[in-house]
Design an enzyme around this catalytic site. Sequence first.
Site, PDB file in Angstrom:
ATOM      1  N   HIS A 156       0.742  -0.998   0.276  1.00  0.00           N
ATOM      2  CA  HIS A 156       0.216  -0.148  -0.576  1.00  0.00           C
ATOM      3  C   HIS A 156       0.914   1.381   0.031  1.00  0.00           C
ATOM      4  O   HIS A 156       2.080   1.154  -0.228  1.00  0.00           O
ATOM      5  CB  HIS A 156      -0.581  -0.234   1.303  1.00  0.00           C
ATOM      6  CG  HIS A 156      -0.573  -0.092   2.483  1.00  0.00           C
ATOM      7  ND1 HIS A 156       0.376  -1.306   3.556  1.00  0.00           N
ATOM      8  CD2 HIS A 156       0.217   1.027   3.451  1.00  0.00           C
ATOM      9  CE1 HIS A 156       0.924  -0.008   4.071  1.00  0.00           C
ATOM     10  NE2 HIS A 156       0.590   0.875   4.244  1.00  0.00           N
ATOM     11  N   HIS A 207      -5.755  -2.173   4.076  1.00  0.00           N
ATOM     12  CA  HIS A 207      -5.889  -0.496   3.550  1.00  0.00           C
ATOM     13  C   HIS A 207      -5.470  -1.092   2.139  1.00  0.00           C
ATOM     14  O   HIS A 207      -4.234  -2.237   2.097  1.00  0.00           O
ATOM     15  CB  HIS A 207      -5.136   0.311   4.210  1.00  0.00           C
ATOM     16  CG  HIS A 207      -4.164  -0.145   4.491  1.00  0.00           C
ATOM     17  ND1 HIS A 207      -3.395  -1.156   4.911  1.00  0.00           N
ATOM     18  CD2 HIS A 207      -3.274   1.660   5.595  1.00  0.00           C
ATOM     19  CE1 HIS A 207      -2.431  -0.674   5.812  1.00  0.00           C
ATOM     20  NE2 HIS A 207      -1.725   0.247   6.274  1.00  0.00           N
ATOM     21  N   HIS A 228       4.639   7.222   2.479  1.00  0.00           N
ATOM     22  CA  HIS A 228       5.580   5.867   2.613  1.00  0.00           C
ATOM     23  C   HIS A 228       4.966   5.045   1.437  1.00  0.00           C
ATOM     24  O   HIS A 228       3.941   4.884   1.417  1.00  0.00           O
ATOM     25  CB  HIS A 228       5.988   5.113   3.681  1.00  0.00           C
ATOM     26  CG  HIS A 228       4.008   4.623   3.937  1.00  0.00           C
ATOM     27  ND1 HIS A 228       3.991   4.937   5.684  1.00  0.00           N
ATOM     28  CD2 HIS A 228       4.094   3.117   4.236  1.00  0.00           C
ATOM     29  CE1 HIS A 228       2.630   4.337   5.616  1.00  0.00           C
ATOM     30  NE2 HIS A 228       2.992   3.167   5.333  1.00  0.00           N
ATOM     31  N   HIS A 251       0.827  -1.178  14.638  1.00  0.00           N
ATOM     32  CA  HIS A 251      -0.403   0.068  14.158  1.00  0.00           C
ATOM     33  C   HIS A 251      -1.450  -0.287  15.084  1.00  0.00           C
ATOM     34  O   HIS A 251      -1.822  -1.795  15.185  1.00  0.00           O
ATOM     35  CB  HIS A 251      -0.715   0.615  12.452  1.00  0.00           C
ATOM     36  CG  HIS A 251       0.426   0.337  11.691  1.00  0.00           C
ATOM     37  ND1 HIS A 251       1.134   1.626  11.919  1.00  0.00           N
ATOM     38  CD2 HIS A 251       0.828   0.361  10.451  1.00  0.00           C
ATOM     39  CE1 HIS A 251       2.234   1.801  11.092  1.00  0.00           C
ATOM     40  NE2 HIS A 251       2.633   1.139  10.595  1.00  0.00           N
ATOM     41  N   TYR A 295       9.099   1.168   9.767  1.00  0.00           N
ATOM     42  CA  TYR A 295       9.339   2.039   9.210  1.00  0.00           C
ATOM     43  C   TYR A 295      10.875   2.492   8.919  1.00  0.00           C
ATOM     44  O   TYR A 295      11.849   2.413   9.769  1.00  0.00           O
ATOM     45  CB  TYR A 295       8.822   3.318   9.549  1.00  0.00           C
ATOM     46  CG  TYR A 295       6.783   3.387   9.514  1.00  0.00           C
ATOM     47  CD1 TYR A 295       6.905   3.754   8.140  1.00  0.00           C
ATOM     48  CD2 TYR A 295       6.073   3.281  10.125  1.00  0.00           C
ATOM     49  CE1 TYR A 295       5.550   3.784   8.047  1.00  0.00           C
ATOM     50  CE2 TYR A 295       4.983   3.747  10.144  1.00  0.00           C
ATOM     51  CZ  TYR A 295       4.353   3.290   9.067  1.00  0.00           C
ATOM     52  OH  TYR A 295       3.269   3.520   8.411  1.00  0.00           O
ATOM     53  N   GLU A 350       8.492   1.253   4.828  1.00  0.00           N
ATOM     54  CA  GLU A 350       7.554   0.515   4.744  1.00  0.00           C
ATOM     55  C   GLU A 350       7.891  -1.498   4.912  1.00  0.00           C
ATOM     56  O   GLU A 350       6.603  -1.686   3.210  1.00  0.00           O
ATOM     57  CB  GLU A 350       5.838   0.818   6.223  1.00  0.00           C
ATOM     58  CG  GLU A 350       5.209  -0.361   6.822  1.00  0.00           C
ATOM     59  CD  GLU A 350       4.446   0.146   6.935  1.00  0.00           C
ATOM     60  OE1 GLU A 350       3.218   0.439   6.228  1.00  0.00           O
ATOM     61  OE2 GLU A 350       3.857   0.230   8.363  1.00  0.00           O
TER      62      GLU A 350
END
Lengths: 311, 311, 311, 311
Positions: free
Chosen positions: A156, A203, A218, A250, A259, A269
């Site tokens: 993503h 996501h 990112h 997260h 990260y 990431e």
Amino acid sequence: MAVNGLMRVGEVAIRVFDLDEARRHYGQRMGLIESHVGDDDKLYYKAADEHDWYSLVLRRSDTPGIDYVGFKTLNDADLDRYATQLESEFGIAVRWAEAGAYPLTGRRLIFTLPTGHEAHIYAHKDQNGNGMPLRNPGTIPDEGYIRGMRIVRLDHVLIGGPNIEANREIFVRVFGWATSELLVDHTNEMPLGIFMSASTKPHDIAFLLQPDAGRFHHVSFLLDSVNDLYHAADLIGKYDIPVDVAPNRHGVTRGATIYFFDPSGNRNEVFTGGYVHYPDTPTLTWDTSQLGRATFSHDNTPRESFLNVLT
Amino acid sequence: MAVNGLMRVGEVAIRVFDLDEARRHYGQRMGLIESHVGDDDKLYYKAADEHDWYSLVLRRSDTPGIDYVGFKTLNDADLDRYATQLESEFGIAVRWAEAGAYPLTGRRLIFTLPTGHEAHIYAHKDQNGNGMPLRNPGTIPDEGYIRGMRIVRLDHVLIGGPNIEANREIFVRVFGWATSELLVDHTNEMPLGIFMSASTKPHDIAFLLQPDAGRFHHVSFLLDSVNDLYHAADLIGKYDIPVDVAPNRHGVTRGATIYFFDPSGNRNEVFTGGYVHYPDTPTLTWDTSQLGRATFSHDNTPRESFLNVLT
Amino acid sequence: MAVNGLMRVGEVAIRVFDLDEARRHYGQRMGLIESHVGDDDKLYYKAADEHDWYSLVLRRSDTPGIDYVGFKTLNDADLDRYATQLESEFGIAVRWAEAGAYPLTGRRLIFTLPTGHEAHIYAHKDQNGNGMPLRNPGTIPDEGYIRGMRIVRLDHVLIGGPNIEANREIFVRVFGWATSELLVDHTNEMPLGIFMSASTKPHDIAFLLQPDAGRFHHVSFLLDSVNDLYHAADLIGKYDIPVDVAPNRHGVTRGATIYFFDPSGNRNEVFTGGYVHYPDTPTLTWDTSQLGRATFSHDNTPRESFLNVLT
Amino acid sequence: MAVNGLMRVGEVAIRVFDLDEARRHYGQRMGLIESHVGDDDKLYYKAADEHDWYSLVLRRSDTPGIDYVGFKTLNDADLDRYATQLESEFGIAVRWAEAGAYPLTGRRLIFTLPTGHEAHIYAHKDQNGNGMPLRNPGTIPDEGYIRGMRIVRLDHVLIGGPNIEANREIFVRVFGWATSELLVDHTNEMPLGIFMSASTKPHDIAFLLQPDAGRFHHVSFLLDSVNDLYHAADLIGKYDIPVDVAPNRHGVTRGATIYFFDPSGNRNEVFTGGYVHYPDTPTLTWDTSQLGRATFSHDNTPRESFLNVLT
């Protein structure tokens, strides 16, 4: 219709200072596969378990950041429908790149998102497979095919800019994506972060409210397990790759994360886990009273650099 | 439109000899959550990370097997479209159950698949959440909510019968699902197993060619990691649950797996991993010259019981 | 004195039919490091995280099986004490190999165990490190150093023969090892398997009661995690390495395991986990009424081949 | 003699402000087992896979910190030998606690280390097992026995004070422990941290050079896997337990780690992995030019609080 239309982020184009340094970072250290060599002085990479020819494009530039995000849609006819809807409903000008203008891909619909990011949509990209045959493929490619951080796929992107709710409107109404999570200002419920899913992943893209348009937060790459995440962290430490946030989880997405930065300062990431999302999964809302927990739930501590450093 | 229409297998209804034994197996040992108590002498279970009220229904019977497979579709209007298409294009008679006829769900479209299995489609089921709030949910529910085998979700079902290609035709044309993999007879390319994906999972349902209609091969539950798979195997051994196949990896789907039986002889699976599938992922084909590798790729050994014992 | 005296199995010498085939199996596929080339037509391997120069020796022969087990003791003076005690207390004849008779090692005490196996004890072997420096070593060696099955160390051996209790007597009284577990005949409590620990590992060597002397059951290699065990199983399946037992967990030691065969029919194991053992940990006893659970606790099913096939 | 003499840290006694808060932290949240209730207003805990009755003692006090470190030796006669050697070779005064003075344990040898810490040595502590029988134990205890952070064992302690080289001298010469690693000042090679192993673990105790005597840095608990480490981190975040360092990997020991604080400010660690150490493993040396890498190798960043906050 199950999965249909705009399926995923299929291509991310990033600007880097130096191609040799970038090759060492993305190729030798991260282990992405340099899958195409063009005559355009760009680098083309794919991750090990992707079938399409490439998913990451690196262009030399004096400023880091993102050139465009490319989305793959299932059918070529989708492109015309999107163009019509973007223009008529949202007043967004579109243009077209003909097939082959970008290597190994079909025609592309190109437009600018309200957050100021260039978006590409294409229905076709040549495929060169995932290192295993299509008949009796087996379960693991030959030794050496999976290298470095053992990256499975491009996962993503997170981009920053103004008008993130307008972006969402487009992704919901034109592309049919779902809002999996929201981060809102706890004083006034204003959305600061919008997380959208095209799939059963938590996501596929996220929008972060930022004053400047077209910012890049990112690009994220999928790993198979927390074990592989620790292995990636071991390599990051070995190579002294600058770390933004060491292994954590997260709150948003529940994914495990690290990260770090490429040599040009673009944030990368590696990501694994996270829940299974469906369009009927209730949208989760985090507010800034829990900003630490929303971002890094192992210590509930927001990172200044994470929130404010974009390229 | 990303994920749309028929999203997933949302409910599986299974027949068991004895409800107390079933409760011990599915509830105490597997750790599914008995989430609803009806006045109908059935047991209703959900897995820890599902939002809908229940996904597994157990009915007392003298014969094991499957009563029906329930699919959740995104919008109620989908039901009418499916009904029309099933009748007009496939000549399949449909009937309706009104809202509430099945606990906590909206109206259902009911019909019989060419393989002889009863299918339900519904767009609404009440939700009672996944043990965490919708605002600032955190990442892990209270201790004790996740128990037993640490099952995350109902994952998929495998059903057996004749006419599996007719089933596929319906799932492709009416429901828009993709064929992720095929198992074919290597002498004549006849499909013996068809694996279909509604999502980015490698399969949501599979059809196994069998002479008798309406047969049940297994219901599968998702785990988070190979570590949790080993933990589940430890519990299976502890409780002397009959094992069909100890930890292994499927060639088809690349998922890690354990097969075992409930006290009535219905086959269960716990499953983790497998690749990310999209509709543009090429369909993989296995043939029976590699039957061992296709089924259990750690030792490439087909199991007689696995191929032939259905309920 | 904490760890002292006879520390571990430091070397296993095995007979194989063909050195090229053996090299492909142990080197290319398992990923052991061919660390020494002698003028003796033998192959010398080490695992990635061992400091000593080699731990596995392969000799061409027309019969598979084990030539000897080599143990490393902490101090050279231990050897004289062992020699005296073996001769005086157990009437066991010993002989000596001078330093250098075996490559890169000091003098060796050589004798035959009551089970008919040749044992070597040495206090010195040259060290060439584990791929990382001794000052500021870091945590992970260069890419490519850890290959194949990602084997960490030689872990233990299981050997078969008569008089296993006499073996134990020597390991307890002369070498100070502890009996971590016993497998006994449930009808008469006769020990059928004896598991001994020199360390905080659940076993370093085990003796299996067998009518014929000098038999070899398996040599075992340590992996870091169940994830790596699954990765090893994926490679085993990929290369069609003959599998004895696919991933499972031992009751004895609680270790996760896969058994497979080298091209000459010698059994190999990859192993991970198991409890922390100390000399004050109570000896655990399994009896043959629970033979399945003692050997393979995921399905509690004893394997005929596992119990009876030795080389 | 394999493992012998002073085997391990078997007991750590810590001061806490409030017993109810401590019970919530160590019992409910970490999941340690409150195994003994005395008449002494102390709390006694054990970890799930320990056989001895308890390994952690909590005493109410107005100052946090450590009361003593208890070591278990294999034989009672060892105590007399240690006493003699401590007095004659090191001029250290010893005293004795008679059997039963500390609950469920034999006589204790008590003395003060050069770093100012009280040390106890005992050869006997009653055992109440690890939740599984000694005959046909199986591999996993009943559900609910392993709770919270799924802690396996007390692993090690890190204590701070002056004269750390004198501590080492005692552990080497009297107790036979090995120096696995050193952290030295890169300007003058002065040892700042000394890591000692009594076993095949990379460390059992460590000494950190500090101006004040008798300081406590942390007590560490063993977990089974990086997966369980992430699970522990999820709980730490859920309960808002103050975190010192979120998941990372030590350079020293190569163990994966999380540091957090109990409600009284005592530092706890959960730990997994690390290499297999033997007395013939070369001592590894880190210098302060690589202080970040030595302490937290994922980002090579030393933490101020980690280095300077002790109780």
